[in-house]
Scaffold this active site. Structure first.
Site, PDB file in Angstrom:
ATOM      1  N   HIS A 171      12.022  -2.923   8.729  1.00  0.00           N
ATOM      2  CA  HIS A 171      10.830  -2.767   9.837  1.00  0.00           C
ATOM      3  C   HIS A 171      10.145  -1.302   9.844  1.00  0.00           C
ATOM      4  O   HIS A 171       9.218  -1.141  10.306  1.00  0.00           O
ATOM      5  CB  HIS A 171      11.017  -3.329  11.141  1.00  0.00           C
ATOM      6  CG  HIS A 171      12.154  -2.500  11.876  1.00  0.00           C
ATOM      7  ND1 HIS A 171      13.420  -2.847  12.251  1.00  0.00           N
ATOM      8  CD2 HIS A 171      11.762  -1.278  12.577  1.00  0.00           C
ATOM      9  CE1 HIS A 171      13.971  -1.961  12.695  1.00  0.00           C
ATOM     10  NE2 HIS A 171      13.065  -0.885  13.367  1.00  0.00           N
ATOM     11  N   SER A 173      15.776   3.838  14.159  1.00  0.00           N
ATOM     12  CA  SER A 173      15.742   2.601  13.407  1.00  0.00           C
ATOM     13  C   SER A 173      15.876   3.293  11.799  1.00  0.00           C
ATOM     14  O   SER A 173      15.117   4.198  11.265  1.00  0.00           O
ATOM     15  CB  SER A 173      14.364   2.112  13.303  1.00  0.00           C
ATOM     16  OG  SER A 173      14.402   1.437  14.694  1.00  0.00           O
TER      17      SER A 173
END
Length: 304
Positions: free
Chosen positions: A133, A260
């Site tokens: 992502h 992330s």
């Protein structure tokens, strides 16, 4: 077990950066076929100007930026990587040293020119691993935002406004259709290819696919660039792996949005090996995409 290794002691020496691979690898540089369910089919994106990009001077954003996970999932769990109870994270201030310089702060520009933050880690001279992502936005609900991001500025060993290795911008990304097509969190991993050999200066981590029993005896180590701390500062935490399944690794290691794409590492004989790619938070444990054999094979191919 499949292992790709980079000895820590040699990380600073460009002449000694050739990756050392485990005996079960035998696939470096080969095309990786899709898995039986098609979810491991490799996808890639490269803008035409990629080869003309080079190191550049970093300019600070004019406002605090949010975690790239919010672009796909919104500001709430499952991607609000979580601090559980007391915050055990420790700030890393010697970020110019190995192994901390292997971690890179990311400034991400999406297709709609919105800007976000994330983390990645080197696995070779040109290649960094990150979450899927980070490189490809799914289901944002914002016109023009979904799909491959426009560019990512990579800042290894960043410490606030200090960039000990400068920065380099990439528009060359990889992921798999399990993420780009299906948005399946079990396949949420990707890679960034840079147009310089900056990784030969910073060094890189090995990575490996270990059986459940080994991982359940392992301490996980995570360092990255969380958005709840002063911008561009690196923070570290470690704790035992809580549980695993076929495609994910779970751990009660404190993280926050902005991390992330961080490496979930184990240390073996003083060397660091990625075992998962950090991507998600939860009420009691956080989690990352496990480096299984298909993931391992893709990382080897992307590194080559």
């Amino acid at each position: 077990m499949a292992v790709s290794n980079q000895p820590e002691e040699q990380a600073a020496l460009a002449a000694e950066q050739a990756p050392v691979t485990g005996p079960s690898e035998g696939v470096e540089g080969k095309a990786i076929p899709p898995g039986a369910d098609g979810l491991e089919h490799v996808e890639g994106y490269q803008r035409p100007e990629y080869e003309r990009l080079a190191a550049e001077i970093w300019t600070a954003p004019t406002a605090d930026l949010r975690d790239i996970g919010e672009a796909s999932f919104g500001p709430l769990p499952p991607v609000a990587e979580t601090v559980h109870g007391v915050d055990d994270r420790v700030q890393i201030t010697n970020t110019a040293d190995y192994p901390w310089r292997v971690h890179a702060s990311l400034l991400i520009t999406a297709a709609d020119n919105s800007r976000w933050i994330g983390t990645a880690w080197f696995i070779g001279p040109h290649t960094l691993v990150t979450a899927g992502h980070v490189v490809h936005i799914k289901n944002s609900g914002v016109a023009g935002r979904d799909g491959w991001v426009k560019s990512i500025q990579v800042m290894p060993g960043r410490d606030g406004t200090v960039m000990p290795y400068g920065s380099v911008t990439s528009t060359n990304f990889r992921s798999v259709t399990g993420w780009t097509g299906s948005g399946d969190e079990n396949y949420d991993y990707g890679a960034i290819t840079i147009p310089t050999e900056l990784g030969s200066t910073t060094g890189w981590f090995g990575f490996g696919a270990w059986p459940d029993a080994d991982l359940l005896k392992t301490t996980g180590n995570i360092s990255g660039y969380p958005g709840d701390k002063p911008p561009g500062t690196q923070w570290y935490d470690a704790r035992a792996i809580s549980s695993v399944n076929a495609l994910k690794v779970y751990y009660d290691i404190d993280t926050a949005g902005g991390q992330s794409g961080s490496a979930v590492c184990r240390i073996v004989d003083g060397n660091r090996y990625g075992i998962a790619v950090h991507a998600y938070g939860g009420a009691t444990v956080n989690s990352g995409t496990r480096i299984t054999r298909p993931v391992y094979d893709n990382l080897v191919a992307w590194r080559a």
